[in-house]
Design a protein around this motif. Structure first.
Motif, PDB file in Angstrom:
ATOM      1  N   LEU A  32       0.822  -1.212   0.000  1.00 63.20           N
ATOM      2  CA  LEU A  32       0.000   0.000   0.000  1.00 63.20           C
ATOM      3  C   LEU A  32       0.857   1.264   0.000  1.00 63.20           C
ATOM      4  N   GLU A  33       2.066   1.158   0.526  1.00 60.26           N
ATOM      5  CA  GLU A  33       2.952   2.324   0.569  1.00 60.26           C
ATOM      6  C   GLU A  33       3.281   2.824  -0.835  1.00 60.26           C
ATOM      7  N   THR A  34       3.266   1.911  -1.813  1.00 56.60           N
ATOM      8  CA  THR A  34       3.646   2.286  -3.182  1.00 56.60           C
ATOM      9  C   THR A  34       2.526   3.019  -3.925  1.00 56.60           C
ATOM     10  N   LEU A  35       1.334   3.060  -3.350  1.00 54.80           N
ATOM     11  CA  LEU A  35       0.199   3.678  -4.032  1.00 54.80           C
ATOM     12  C   LEU A  35       0.181   5.182  -3.805  1.00 54.80           C
ATOM     13  N   ASP A  36      -0.532   5.887  -4.683  1.00 56.01           N
ATOM     14  CA  ASP A  36      -0.680   7.325  -4.460  1.00 56.01           C
ATOM     15  C   ASP A  36      -1.709   7.571  -3.360  1.00 56.01           C
ATOM     16  N   ASP A  37      -1.850   8.824  -2.964  1.00 51.84           N
ATOM     17  CA  ASP A  37      -2.684   9.159  -1.803  1.00 51.84           C
ATOM     18  C   ASP A  37      -4.130   8.700  -1.983  1.00 51.84           C
ATOM     19  N   GLU A  38      -4.689   8.954  -3.164  1.00 50.63           N
ATOM     20  CA  GLU A  38      -6.099   8.624  -3.397  1.00 50.63           C
ATOM     21  C   GLU A  38      -6.331   7.122  -3.342  1.00 50.63           C
ATOM     22  N   ASP A  39      -5.454   6.360  -3.992  1.00 54.69           N
ATOM     23  CA  ASP A  39      -5.606   4.904  -3.986  1.00 54.69           C
ATOM     24  C   ASP A  39      -5.385   4.332  -2.589  1.00 54.69           C
ATOM     25  N   GLN A  40      -4.424   4.882  -1.863  1.00 45.30           N
ATOM     26  CA  GLN A  40      -4.194   4.438  -0.484  1.00 45.30           C
ATOM     27  C   GLN A  40      -5.458   4.587   0.360  1.00 45.30           C
ATOM     28  N   ALA A  41      -6.033   5.770   0.322  1.00 40.58           N
ATOM     29  CA  ALA A  41      -7.228   6.037   1.130  1.00 40.58           C
ATOM     30  C   ALA A  41      -8.380   5.122   0.717  1.00 40.58           C
ATOM     31  N   PHE A  42      -8.520   4.897  -0.586  1.00 43.71           N
ATOM     32  CA  PHE A  42      -9.601   4.048  -1.089  1.00 43.71           C
ATOM     33  C   PHE A  42      -9.450   2.615  -0.587  1.00 43.71           C
ATOM     34  N   GLY A  58     -11.031  -9.375   4.631  1.00 43.91           N
ATOM     35  CA  GLY A  58     -10.363  -8.081   4.640  1.00 43.91           C
ATOM     36  C   GLY A  58      -8.864  -8.218   4.434  1.00 43.91           C
ATOM     37  N   PHE A  59      -8.262  -9.218   5.075  1.00 46.91           N
ATOM     38  CA  PHE A  59      -6.812  -9.435   4.939  1.00 46.91           C
ATOM     39  C   PHE A  59      -6.459  -9.848   3.512  1.00 46.91           C
ATOM     40  N   ARG A  60      -7.263 -10.746   2.931  1.00 46.50           N
ATOM     41  CA  ARG A  60      -6.997 -11.183   1.558  1.00 46.50           C
ATOM     42  C   ARG A  60      -7.123 -10.006   0.584  1.00 46.50           C
ATOM     43  N   PHE A  61      -8.113  -9.168   0.802  1.00 44.73           N
ATOM     44  CA  PHE A  61      -8.284  -7.993  -0.060  1.00 44.73           C
ATOM     45  C   PHE A  61      -7.089  -7.050   0.061  1.00 44.73           C
ATOM     46  N   ALA A  62      -6.606  -6.844   1.279  1.00 45.35           N
ATOM     47  CA  ALA A  62      -5.473  -5.940   1.482  1.00 45.35           C
ATOM     48  C   ALA A  62      -4.246  -6.409   0.710  1.00 45.35           C
ATOM     49  N   ASN A  63      -4.062  -7.716   0.604  1.00 45.17           N
ATOM     50  CA  ASN A  63      -2.914  -8.253  -0.133  1.00 45.17           C
ATOM     51  C   ASN A  63      -3.110  -8.198  -1.641  1.00 45.17           C
ATOM     52  N   MET A  64      -4.362  -8.317  -2.091  1.00 46.39           N
ATOM     53  CA  MET A  64      -4.632  -8.370  -3.529  1.00 46.39           C
ATOM     54  C   MET A  64      -4.862  -6.999  -4.152  1.00 46.39           C
ATOM     55  N   ALA A  65      -5.365  -6.063  -3.371  1.00 52.19           N
ATOM     56  CA  ALA A  65      -5.851  -4.805  -3.930  1.00 52.19           C
ATOM     57  C   ALA A  65      -4.820  -4.037  -4.752  1.00 52.19           C
ATOM     58  N   PRO A  66      -3.566  -3.909  -4.284  1.00 50.06           N
ATOM     59  CA  PRO A  66      -2.617  -3.113  -5.083  1.00 50.06           C
ATOM     60  C   PRO A  66      -2.437  -3.632  -6.505  1.00 50.06           C
ATOM     61  N   GLN A  67      -2.342  -4.954  -6.686  1.00 54.29           N
ATOM     62  CA  GLN A  67      -2.179  -5.479  -8.039  1.00 54.29           C
ATOM     63  C   GLN A  67      -3.464  -5.355  -8.846  1.00 54.29           C
ATOM     64  N   VAL A  68      -4.620  -5.408  -8.151  1.00 55.05           N
ATOM     65  CA  VAL A  68      -5.901  -5.281  -8.846  1.00 55.05           C
ATOM     66  C   VAL A  68      -6.092  -3.861  -9.366  1.00 55.05           C
ATOM     67  N   LEU A  69      -5.516  -2.884  -8.669  1.00 56.69           N
ATOM     68  CA  LEU A  69      -5.638  -1.494  -9.115  1.00 56.69           C
ATOM     69  C   LEU A  69      -5.074  -1.293 -10.516  1.00 56.69           C
ATOM     70  N   ALA A  70      -4.147  -2.140 -10.903  1.00 59.48           N
ATOM     71  CA  ALA A  70      -3.576  -2.015 -12.240  1.00 59.48           C
ATOM     72  C   ALA A  70      -4.547  -2.477 -13.319  1.00 59.48           C
ATOM     73  N   ARG A  71      -5.593  -3.214 -12.923  1.00 56.46           N
ATOM     74  CA  ARG A  71      -6.532  -3.771 -13.902  1.00 56.46           C
ATOM     75  C   ARG A  71      -7.919  -3.141 -13.831  1.00 56.46           C
ATOM     76  N   MET A  72      -8.267  -2.559 -12.689  1.00 54.88           N
ATOM     77  CA  MET A  72      -9.629  -2.050 -12.509  1.00 54.88           C
ATOM     78  C   MET A  72      -9.597  -0.662 -11.890  1.00 54.88           C
ATOM     79  N   ASP A  73     -10.608   0.135 -12.237  1.00 49.39           N
ATOM     80  CA  ASP A  73     -10.747   1.428 -11.573  1.00 49.39           C
ATOM     81  C   ASP A  73     -11.514   1.244 -10.267  1.00 49.39           C
ATOM     82  N   HIS A  74     -11.712   2.347  -9.545  1.00 50.22           N
ATOM     83  CA  HIS A  74     -12.337   2.257  -8.220  1.00 50.22           C
ATOM     84  C   HIS A  74     -13.754   1.690  -8.295  1.00 50.22           C
ATOM     85  N   ALA A  75     -14.515   2.125  -9.286  1.00 51.75           N
ATOM     86  CA  ALA A  75     -15.906   1.667  -9.393  1.00 51.75           C
ATOM     87  C   ALA A  75     -15.966   0.161  -9.621  1.00 51.75           C
TER      88      ALA A  75
END
Length: 702
Positions: A32-42, A58-75
């Motif tokens: 999560l540290e590698t993400l920008d401010d908006e993505d971090q907060a989201f 919640g734990f599984r999502f926290a581990n997967m979310a950064p790589q998923v951000l490269a494929r999907m937008d917030h919505a």
């Protein structure tokens, strides 16, 4: 503000309860540290929301979310998460984890989930839309494709044909409008299925007939609702629908006339069937299902015929009482004239022995429905029922499947969503509601209550008598029971001075009816034991006595339960049920139960109120405390927010909610649930019976 891994770790430790579940939060924190401010907060916000449901998710999502951000937008991520959480609600942790990890499958459905419109999200708005249209009242329900059986409009669970959610909603709306037009302008009649079956190729005949009706109904919608029709035309352009061939346009030109009817389509059907290429179906026309319509007509036609004839009998009896006459063979006639100034587009006049009578709203609605089926009122409908020929309650009974839709947990149970404010989304199919009757107790509770409050009851009756229906004499009417002298003098003067005269020369009596349906929702939780329970029962007795005098429709249901899987609703009095010995015994039989999970009870009783055709619908709660349940998950903010959401859902259907409570702390949470002006706190339990009738009077006269 950008967070470092060291700052993120304690946040994750807290929401993932690392102290108890021993999750290593350092790895997701570094990601999560590698993400920008908006993505971090989201992502951190969603970790909190998911962990409130299940820590492992919640734990599984926290581990997967950064790589998923490269494929999907917030919505899209939000839709992905909600799908997984929904799986957890319905099926447990393992299916939820599988849904979370199957990103490719979700991505393949991504456009549908982001740009698409879901029926469950739009049904409230669409219901208001269809209620605002003229003609027979229509219900909405979900199905695999769009069609109507002439009483219910069926729509698909999701529409995602276009790239924008707004346009997909417009397509839902266009579907509703076109299917409404089928019922309103006479596409269906007894015998349509037989007509189609008589063609050598019934499937093609049905397709051709449908195409003809699309032309006719589009022309009607264009005249009736030009703004909506412009949207429908834009949708057709968005789908790049080809223009019909000239041969088809020439053939169907008569159907665009203002006086075209379904019989014009029937007359053109043989010629149209010979055309090689029919126009492509429009994006909003749905399907025609004459067999489904016939099944409904077989039930509706005899029901409405009996109800109409019974209504004529009541009108004749009422007219005879007013005229102090006896009538052996009343003669009714119905005159129907188009009138665009009226909501239904029709001016309906009923005459009894050539004297006009004013039918109540429910009879006018009945006439409208019959005209939609037959184009007129058949002569055999104009004969009032004889003594003992018909009991209205024979047609009032309904199978539960006629009223409820959706999944059943088991026979006799109803499933409802529940609002989770932490997710800001519903828990799907979360609460199980069962409806049973209160066990009646045949004792002297009601007589004792009437004797105890005899003086108060005299005052209540006098007050409520003043609220009953009042008759007003309307002047300057086109027809009526006496001459309007002022209008006649003016018309006489106009005639002698050469000016145009007004034909509105009569007065007639108009009965202003109270059209109210009120649902009393009575708290039967364990905390009502003792004085509270007795005060609730006494209040219901006094209210019932007053409402019987007033004539308002009312129903009484109790609620209690223990956990989301056992939400109990107790039937004390239904709307159509008379206030007799059985109901009085049920009021006496109201006993304290368990807990107060209010959301499911409100949703269940909202469904019942939605079935009422009353102009004003009230849901009045008698309670002694805040929402709570056996499990602590419904305590505090969660229960308050779910109750508030259930009340907002009711409000979308035009149901006004009010709460009467004896909880001294009610002012702390009731404004959030009901609104500042929609509750009252009774500070002394014993004064509840004395106050409740006055509160009802104010609610229904403001």
């Amino acid at each position: 503000m950008h967070l470092t891994a060291e700052q993120i770790i304690p946040i994750l430790d807290t929401c993932l309860q690392a102290e108890y579940f021993f999750h290593d939060t350092a790895k997701p924190a570094r990601l999560l540290e590698t993400l920008d401010d908006e993505d971090q907060a989201f992502i951190i916000d969603w970790v909190r929301r998911i962990a409130s449901t299940n820590i492992e998710l919640g734990f599984r999502f926290a581990n997967m979310a950064p790589q998923v951000l490269a494929r999907m937008d917030h919505a899209l991520i939000e839709g992905w998460v909600l799908q997984a959480v929904g799986e957890y609600d319905c099926s447990g942790l393992r299916p939820a984890l599988a849904a979370l990890e199957d990103i490719d499958l979700f991505m393949s459905q991504g456009r549908e989930r982001t740009a698409g419109c879901l029926f469950e999200d739009q049904v409230g708005v669409l219901s208001h839309f269809v209620q605002g249209l003229s003609g027979r009242g229509l219900k909405l329900a979900q199905a695999r494709f769009s069609y109507t059986d002439s009483e219910t409009i069926f729509l698909p669970g999701v529409i995602a044909h276009l790239s924008e959610r707004r346009k997909n909603f417009q397509l839902y709306k266009a579907n509703v409008a076109h299917l409404w037009a089928q019922t309103r302008f006479g596409t269906f009649w007894p015998g349509l299925a037989t007509l189609i079956a008589g063609y050598p190729d019934p499937k093609r005949a049905l397709t051709t007939f449908h195409a003809l009706e699309v032309v006719r109904l589009d022309a009607r919608i264009n005249r009736e609702l030009p703004g909506l029709y412009r949207e429908m035309r834009m949708l057709r352009r968005a789908f790049n629908e080809p223009k019909p061939a000239e041969e088809w346009r020439n053939l169907t030109e008569p159907l665009t006339s203002s006086d075209a009817t379904v019989w014009d389509s029937v007359a053109l059907l043989p010629r149209a069937s010979g055309i090689s290429f029919l126009p492509a179906p429009t994006c909003y026309q749905g399907r025609l299902d004459p067999i489904a319509v016939d099944e409904i007509l077989e039930k509706r036609i005899p029901r409405e015929k009996a109800l109409f004839r019974y209504s004529l009998k009541e009108l004749a009896e009422e007219a005879n009482q007013e005229q102090h006459e006896t009538q052996n063979a009343p003669s009714f006639d119905v005159r129907i004239q188009p009138d665009d100034s009226l909501p239904e587009g029709l001016c309906i006049e009923i005459t009894l022995d050539d004297r006009p009578v004013a039918p109540p709203d429910n009879v006018n609605k009945l006439i409208t429905s019959i005209i939609q089926d037959f184009g007129e009122i058949p002569d055999e409908y104009l004969v009032p029922t004889g003594p003992g020929e018909y009991n209205p309650r024979d047609f009032a009974e309904r199978n539960s499947d006629d009223v409820w839709s959706g999944s059943y947990h088991e026979e006799g149970a109803f499933i409802y969503n529940e609002w989770d404010y932490r997710r800001r989304h519903y828990r799907k199919n979360w609460c199980v509601v069962r409806e049973t009757g209160v066990t009646p107790i045949y004792d002297d509770f009601v007589p004792r209550t009437l004797d105890k409050y005899s003086r108060l009851l005299i005052g209540i009756r006098k007050t409520f008598e003043a609220l009953r229906d009042t008759d007003h004499r309307l002047k300057r009417q086109s027809f009526g029971d006496s001459v309007d002298i002022d209008a006649f003098v003016e018309a006489w003067s106009d005639a002698h001075t050469g000016r145009e005269t007004d034909d509105r020369l009569f007065t007639r009596i108009h009965k202003e009816e109270r059209d109210i349906a009120v649902m009393f929702m009575v708290d039967m939780s364990g905390s009502t034991k003792g004085w509270v329970n007795e005060a609730e029962r006494e209040s219901l007795v006094l209210l019932a006595e007053a409402l019987e005098l007033l004539g308002d429709r009312y129903a009484i249901y109790g609620f209690t339960g223990m956990s989301r899987k056992r939400c109990d609703i107790f039937r004390i009095k239904e709307f159509q049920e008379p206030y007799g010995r059985e109901v009085k015994a049920r009021i006496s039989g109201i006993l304290p139960g368990d807990y107060t999970r209010m959301g499911p009870a409100i949703r269940h009783l909202t469904e019942k109120l939605k079935e009422s055709d009353a102009r004003t619908k009230l849901l009045i709660t008698l309670s002694d405390g805040r929402p709570e349940d056996y499990h602590r998950d419904y305590e505090g903010v969660y229960g308050i927010e779910d109750t508030r959401q259930a009340l907002l859902e009711a409000h979308r259907y035009g149901i006004h909610a009010f709460c009467i409570t004896i909880d001294e702390e009610g002012a702390d949470y009731l404004p959030r649930m009901y609104g500042v002006a929609n509750y009252v706190v009774i500070h002394e339990v014993r004064k509840l019976p004395q106050k409740v009738a006055g509160i009802y009077r104010k609610l229904t006269t403001r």
